[in-house]
Design a protein around this motif. Structure first.
Motif, short mmCIF file in Angstrom:
data_model
loop_
_atom_site.label_atom_id
_atom_site.label_comp_id
_atom_site.label_asym_id
_atom_site.label_seq_id
_atom_site.Cartn_x
_atom_site.Cartn_y
_atom_site.Cartn_z
N TRP A 1 0.80 -1.22 0.00
CA TRP A 1 0.00 0.00 0.00
C TRP A 1 0.84 1.27 0.00
O TRP A 1 0.27 2.36 0.00
CB TRP A 1 -0.94 0.00 1.20
N SER B 1 -6.73 13.71 -8.78
CA SER B 1 -6.44 12.47 -8.07
C SER B 1 -6.75 11.25 -8.93
O SER B 1 -6.00 10.27 -8.93
CB SER B 1 -7.24 12.39 -6.77
N ALA B 2 -7.85 11.32 -9.67
CA ALA B 2 -8.19 10.22 -10.58
C ALA B 2 -7.12 10.09 -11.66
O ALA B 2 -6.73 8.97 -12.04
CB ALA B 2 -9.56 10.45 -11.20
N PHE C 1 -4.12 8.40 -10.25
CA PHE C 1 -4.33 6.96 -10.22
C PHE C 1 -3.94 6.33 -11.56
O PHE C 1 -3.26 5.31 -11.61
CB PHE C 1 -5.78 6.62 -9.87
N GLY D 1 -0.71 4.08 -12.05
CA GLY D 1 -1.04 2.74 -12.56
C GLY D 1 -0.19 2.37 -13.76
O GLY D 1 0.27 1.23 -13.88
N LEU E 1 -1.32 -2.66 -8.23
CA LEU E 1 -2.02 -1.38 -8.42
C LEU E 1 -2.40 -0.70 -7.11
O LEU E 1 -2.88 0.44 -7.14
CB LEU E 1 -3.27 -1.58 -9.28
N TYR E 2 -2.18 -1.35 -5.98
CA TYR E 2 -2.51 -0.72 -4.69
C TYR E 2 -1.78 0.62 -4.50
O TYR E 2 -2.38 1.57 -4.01
CB TYR E 2 -2.21 -1.65 -3.53
N LEU F 1 -3.66 3.50 -6.01
CA LEU F 1 -4.80 3.96 -5.21
C LEU F 1 -4.34 4.84 -4.06
O LEU F 1 -4.89 5.94 -3.86
CB LEU F 1 -5.58 2.75 -4.68
N THR F 2 -3.33 4.41 -3.31
CA THR F 2 -2.87 5.23 -2.18
C THR F 2 -2.20 6.52 -2.67
O THR F 2 -2.32 7.55 -2.00
CB THR F 2 -1.91 4.45 -1.27
N ALA G 1 -3.13 8.21 -5.32
CA ALA G 1 -4.24 9.09 -5.67
C ALA G 1 -4.87 9.67 -4.41
O ALA G 1 -5.28 10.85 -4.40
CB ALA G 1 -5.30 8.32 -6.47
N LEU G 2 -4.93 8.90 -3.34
CA LEU G 2 -5.52 9.39 -2.09
C LEU G 2 -4.64 10.42 -1.39
O LEU G 2 -5.16 11.33 -0.73
CB LEU G 2 -5.81 8.22 -1.15
#
Length: 161
Positions: free
Chosen positions: A34, A104-105, A108, A112, A135-136, A139-140, A142-143
């Motif tokens: 993560w 943020s998207a 990602f 990715g 891909l985790y 996601l983190t 992007a967050l």
């Protein structure tokens, strides 16, 4: 007036140094998948908001240094940084006008892509990853983008005046 570029240089160097430290900071084994791609996120920020400050040569050297630091196959991070850097150069004028959540998207997607290249290099080195775990970090990343954006934006603007 000449002090401004020097300050900007130190801000950029500090942000990348901090990102490199965070990329190797020890985490519990449960969280290793993560970990956000801090170096990539910082590179994306500088390319989006000051596209002439980071060159492809710098991204390549930074990626090679990150490879040595993390003990992964040589060139793995360089490939991802250069590919994502190129996409950022092509899209920065549009993306910097996006809302923070839409950015943020996009982060990602960019991370990715870098993770796909990392997975490809790992596979070529005989260490293929199975599943979607690779891909985790996208996601983190992007967050954490909004936090990173706010921090770097404040840091940059506080030293420009």
């Amino acid at each position: 007036m000449p002090a401004q570029p020097i300050n900007l240089f130190f801000i950029i160097a500090f942000s990348f140094l901090l990102a490199l430290v965070l990329s190797v900071y020890p985490l519990p084994m449960d969280f290793r998948w993560w970990r956000p791609e801090f170096v990539l996120v910082v590179a994306i920020y500088w390319i989006f908001f000051m596209p002439l400050t980071v060159s492809f040569l710098f991204l390549s050297a930074l990626g090679l240094f990150q490879d040595l630091l993390e003990g992964v196959p040589f060139g793995q991070h360089s490939l991802g940084l250069v590919i994502v850097g190129y996409i950022c150069i092509l899209s920065y004028q549009r993306v910097r006008n996006f809302s923070l959540w839409r950015q943020s998207a996009w982060i990602f997607v960019l991370v990715g892509i870098a993770q796909l290249t990392d997975n490809w290099v790992q596979g070529m080195a005989g260490r293929p990853l199975s599943g979607i775990q690779f891909l985790y970090p996208a996601l983190t990343s992007a967050l954490i983008w909004p936090v990173c954006w706010v921090w770097l934006n404040r840091l940059t603007h506080s030293h420009q005046h």
